[in-house]
Motif scaffolding. Structure first.
Motif, PDB file in Angstrom:
ATOM      1  N   GLU A 168       0.834  -1.199   0.000  1.00 33.06           N
ATOM      2  CA  GLU A 168       0.000   0.000   0.000  1.00 33.06           C
ATOM      3  C   GLU A 168       0.870   1.251   0.000  1.00 33.06           C
ATOM      4  OE1 GLU A 168      -3.474   2.103   2.796  1.00 33.06           O
ATOM      5  OE2 GLU A 168      -2.595   0.151   3.328  1.00 33.06           O
ATOM      6  N   THR A 169       0.471   2.237  -0.796  1.00 30.87           N
ATOM      7  CA  THR A 169       1.234   3.480  -0.917  1.00 30.87           C
ATOM      8  C   THR A 169       0.367   4.679  -0.556  1.00 30.87           C
ATOM      9  OG1 THR A 169       0.682   3.699  -3.267  1.00 30.87           O
ATOM     10  CG2 THR A 169       2.714   2.525  -2.708  1.00 30.87           C
ATOM     11  N   VAL A 170       1.034   5.787  -0.256  1.00 31.72           N
ATOM     12  CA  VAL A 170       0.371   7.059   0.036  1.00 31.72           C
ATOM     13  C   VAL A 170       0.918   8.101  -0.929  1.00 31.72           C
ATOM     14  CG1 VAL A 170       0.053   8.878   1.750  1.00 31.72           C
ATOM     15  CG2 VAL A 170       0.006   6.481   2.456  1.00 31.72           C
ATOM     16  N   GLU A 171       0.040   8.913  -1.491  1.00 26.94           N
ATOM     17  CA  GLU A 171       0.464   9.938  -2.447  1.00 26.94           C
ATOM     18  C   GLU A 171       0.778  11.246  -1.722  1.00 26.94           C
ATOM     19  OE1 GLU A 171      -1.087  12.217  -6.516  1.00 26.94           O
ATOM     20  OE2 GLU A 171      -2.179  10.478  -5.715  1.00 26.94           O
ATOM     21  N   ILE A 172       2.003  11.741  -1.954  1.00 19.65           N
ATOM     22  CA  ILE A 172       2.436  13.028  -1.420  1.00 19.65           C
ATOM     23  C   ILE A 172       3.094  13.812  -2.547  1.00 19.65           C
ATOM     24  CG2 ILE A 172       3.942  14.198   0.226  1.00 19.65           C
ATOM     25  CD1 ILE A 172       3.696  11.873   2.079  1.00 19.65           C
ATOM     26  N   LEU A 173       2.584  14.998  -2.823  1.00 20.39           N
ATOM     27  CA  LEU A 173       3.106  15.866  -3.888  1.00 20.39           C
ATOM     28  C   LEU A 173       3.134  15.148  -5.235  1.00 20.39           C
ATOM     29  CD1 LEU A 173       6.072  17.558  -1.961  1.00 20.39           C
ATOM     30  CD2 LEU A 173       3.770  18.447  -2.321  1.00 20.39           C
ATOM     31  N   GLY A 174       2.121  14.341  -5.490  1.00 14.92           N
ATOM     32  CA  GLY A 174       2.012  13.647  -6.761  1.00 14.92           C
ATOM     33  C   GLY A 174       2.843  12.394  -6.890  1.00 14.92           C
ATOM     34  N   LEU A 175       3.567  11.996  -5.831  1.00 15.12           N
ATOM     35  CA  LEU A 175       4.411  10.804  -5.864  1.00 15.12           C
ATOM     36  C   LEU A 175       3.890   9.787  -4.860  1.00 15.12           C
ATOM     37  CD1 LEU A 175       7.939  12.505  -5.976  1.00 15.12           C
ATOM     38  CD2 LEU A 175       6.614  11.625  -7.899  1.00 15.12           C
ATOM     39  N   TRP A 177       4.434   6.856  -2.136  1.00 16.65           N
ATOM     40  CA  TRP A 177       5.418   6.400  -1.164  1.00 16.65           C
ATOM     41  C   TRP A 177       4.811   5.265  -0.351  1.00 16.65           C
ATOM     42  CZ3 TRP A 177      10.078   8.658  -1.819  1.00 16.65           C
ATOM     43  CH2 TRP A 177      10.124   9.898  -2.462  1.00 16.65           C
ATOM     44  N   SER A 178       5.614   4.242  -0.096  1.00 19.34           N
ATOM     45  CA  SER A 178       5.117   3.078   0.643  1.00 19.34           C
ATOM     46  C   SER A 178       5.617   3.023   2.087  1.00 19.34           C
ATOM     47  CB  SER A 178       5.519   1.789  -0.070  1.00 19.34           C
ATOM     48  OG  SER A 178       6.926   1.656  -0.140  1.00 19.34           O
ATOM     49  N   PHE A 179       6.647   3.805   2.436  1.00 18.69           N
ATOM     50  CA  PHE A 179       7.198   3.714   3.784  1.00 18.69           C
ATOM     51  C   PHE A 179       6.298   4.371   4.825  1.00 18.69           C
ATOM     52  CE2 PHE A 179       8.595   7.871   2.445  1.00 18.69           C
ATOM     53  CZ  PHE A 179       8.635   8.633   3.601  1.00 18.69           C
ATOM     54  N   LEU A 180       5.228   5.029   4.410  1.00 14.41           N
ATOM     55  CA  LEU A 180       4.315   5.688   5.329  1.00 14.41           C
ATOM     56  C   LEU A 180       3.152   4.792   5.734  1.00 14.41           C
ATOM     57  CD1 LEU A 180       4.198   9.211   3.625  1.00 14.41           C
ATOM     58  CD2 LEU A 180       5.490   8.537   5.651  1.00 14.41           C
ATOM     59  N   THR A 181       3.107   3.573   5.248  1.00 14.20           N
ATOM     60  CA  THR A 181       2.051   2.633   5.620  1.00 14.20           C
ATOM     61  C   THR A 181       2.676   1.371   6.206  1.00 14.20           C
ATOM     62  OG1 THR A 181       1.973   1.557   3.445  1.00 14.20           O
ATOM     63  CG2 THR A 181       0.620   3.522   3.743  1.00 14.20           C
ATOM     64  N   MET A 182       1.954   0.700   7.080  1.00 11.54           N
ATOM     65  CA  MET A 182       2.452  -0.536   7.673  1.00 11.54           C
ATOM     66  C   MET A 182       2.600  -1.624   6.621  1.00 11.54           C
ATOM     67  SD  MET A 182       3.127   0.179  10.733  1.00 11.54           S
ATOM     68  CE  MET A 182       3.540  -1.498  11.214  1.00 11.54           C
ATOM     69  N   ASP A 183       1.654  -1.684   5.696  1.00 12.25           N
ATOM     70  CA  ASP A 183       1.750  -2.681   4.631  1.00 12.25           C
ATOM     71  C   ASP A 183       2.958  -2.398   3.745  1.00 12.25           C
ATOM     72  OD1 ASP A 183       0.607  -4.949   3.085  1.00 12.25           O
ATOM     73  OD2 ASP A 183       0.340  -3.428   1.534  1.00 12.25           O
ATOM     74  N   GLY A 184       3.217  -1.134   3.466  1.00 11.98           N
ATOM     75  CA  GLY A 184       4.386  -0.779   2.673  1.00 11.98           C
ATOM     76  C   GLY A 184       5.686  -1.115   3.373  1.00 11.98           C
ATOM     77  N   LEU A 185       5.745  -0.861   4.678  1.00  7.58           N
ATOM     78  CA  LEU A 185       6.948  -1.212   5.446  1.00  7.58           C
ATOM     79  C   LEU A 185       7.165  -2.724   5.478  1.00  7.58           C
ATOM     80  CD1 LEU A 185       6.659   1.247   8.477  1.00  7.58           C
ATOM     81  CD2 LEU A 185       8.324   1.334   6.604  1.00  7.58           C
ATOM     82  N   ALA A 186       6.076  -3.488   5.563  1.00  4.08           N
ATOM     83  CA  ALA A 186       6.208  -4.944   5.549  1.00  4.08           C
ATOM     84  C   ALA A 186       6.763  -5.428   4.213  1.00  4.08           C
ATOM     85  CB  ALA A 186       4.850  -5.590   5.823  1.00  4.08           C
TER      86      ALA A 186
END
Length: 323
Positions: A168-175, A177-186
């Motif tokens: 899972e990713t989160v959009e910041i400034l149009g990009l 990022w996965s390190f902001l979610t627990m699923d992404g960190l896993a």
């Protein structure tokens, strides 16, 4: 400082210009993307139109001048395969590679510095010898094999971590990022560890060597003679001096981690720039290959500049200003 920055910017511009010539000639003089992108059943008229549309009908020097003029406007060409700007494709994949590289270097510093410090302070201990033996394994084991073993143990047998993808990713400034979610960190845990193993070993050996050398210096002996506590001697006098070579190598290794994360991204199906460049090489998507290489060169230049500026913070004897 301003004179130093101006000089470095001029040097960076010259390096970028030289690398653009080398990269362009090296990429455009090898292979023929027409043979891959155009159907073998196409007639000569269709082939001619396709070659003209791709801009491959001009001499190499004209192609380079056109590329250079467009590059000065921020345009590195359009992908032959995706028909999108090459920089846009690189920008879409860059966050995945950058967060993976920074996570790997964070692990290298977080694990490597304490272990190297311990091994340097107690070189004859059993723990120090075990740490150095482990660092040899980190240098020796192939990255792809370690990645497969991590998947086999933690994803297949134990089922603790996902084996592929970015999660899972989160959009910041149009990009994205996965390190902001627990699923992404896993999803990031195994590829980051795989990419960090070599760097951890390098930081351990650098730190140990720096500690062993610094402990013999006169200023350390003088600090001990003054009656300073061992913690203060190590934390202030030893640790600060060993940071200079560690920062230098870590900065350069960050660039190489970004550039050479191809194997890790391929093993874990991580959708970063490394996987994009492999796919582009397979189909000779020249604009994407050139844009990727030029982006890597620019990253190396920026990292070198940042490392040089950190010298003045860590060591006041370093003078950045021109004489």
């Amino acid at each position: 400082m301003s004179v130093y920055l101006l000089r470095r910017l001029i040097q960076a511009a010259l390096v970028m210009l030289a690398m653009s010539v080398i990269v362009f000639i090296g990429v455009y003089a090898i292979g023929d993307p027409v043979e891959i992108l155009i159907s073998p059943d196409a007639d000569q008229m269709e082939r001619a139109r396709a070659i003209a549309a791709l801009g491959l009908d001009k001499p190499l020097w004209q192609q380079y001048l056109s590329f250079l003029g467009n590059a000065l406007r921020g345009d590195l060409g359009r992908s032959f395969v995706f028909n999108e700007p090459a920089l846009k494709l690189i920008g879409q994949r860059a966050p995945a590679t950058l967060e993976l590289a920074f996570a790997a270097m964070f692990l290298a510093i977080l694990v490597g510095l304490p272990l190297g410090l311990y091994a340097g302070l107690r070189p004859d201990g059993v723990g120090a010898k075990a740490i150095m033996a482990g660092s040899i394994l980190g240098f020796s084991l192939p990255t792809f094999w370690v990645g497969l073993m991590l998947i086999m143990v933690f994803a297949v047998q134990l089922g603790w971590l996902p084996s592929t993808g970015r999660g899972e990713t989160v959009e910041i400034l149009g990009l994205r990022w996965s390190f902001l979610t627990m699923d992404g960190l896993a999803h990031m845990a195994m590829p980051a560890l795989n990419l960090a193993l070599f760097k951890i070993s390098l930081v351990i050996r650098l730190t140990r060597a720096g500690v062993r050398e610094t402990m013999l210096m006169d200023f350390v002996k003088f600090a001990r003679a003054k009656g300073l506590s061992p913690r203060r001697v190590i934390g202030v006098h030893v640790f600060k001096n060993i940071l200079i070579p560690v920062v230098t190598v870590t900065g350069l290794e960050l660039g190489s981690t970004i550039a050479f994360s191809v194997v890790t991204e391929s093993v874990f199906a991580w959708p970063g720039m490394g996987k994009l460049i492999i796919d582009s090489i397979n189909v000779l998507d020249r604009p994407v290959i050139v844009a990727y290489l030029m982006s890597i060169v620019l990253m190396f230049i920026i990292i070198n500049l940042v490392v040089d500026l950190l010298y003045s913070v860590l060591d006041p004897r370093v003078r950045l200003e021109s004489k």
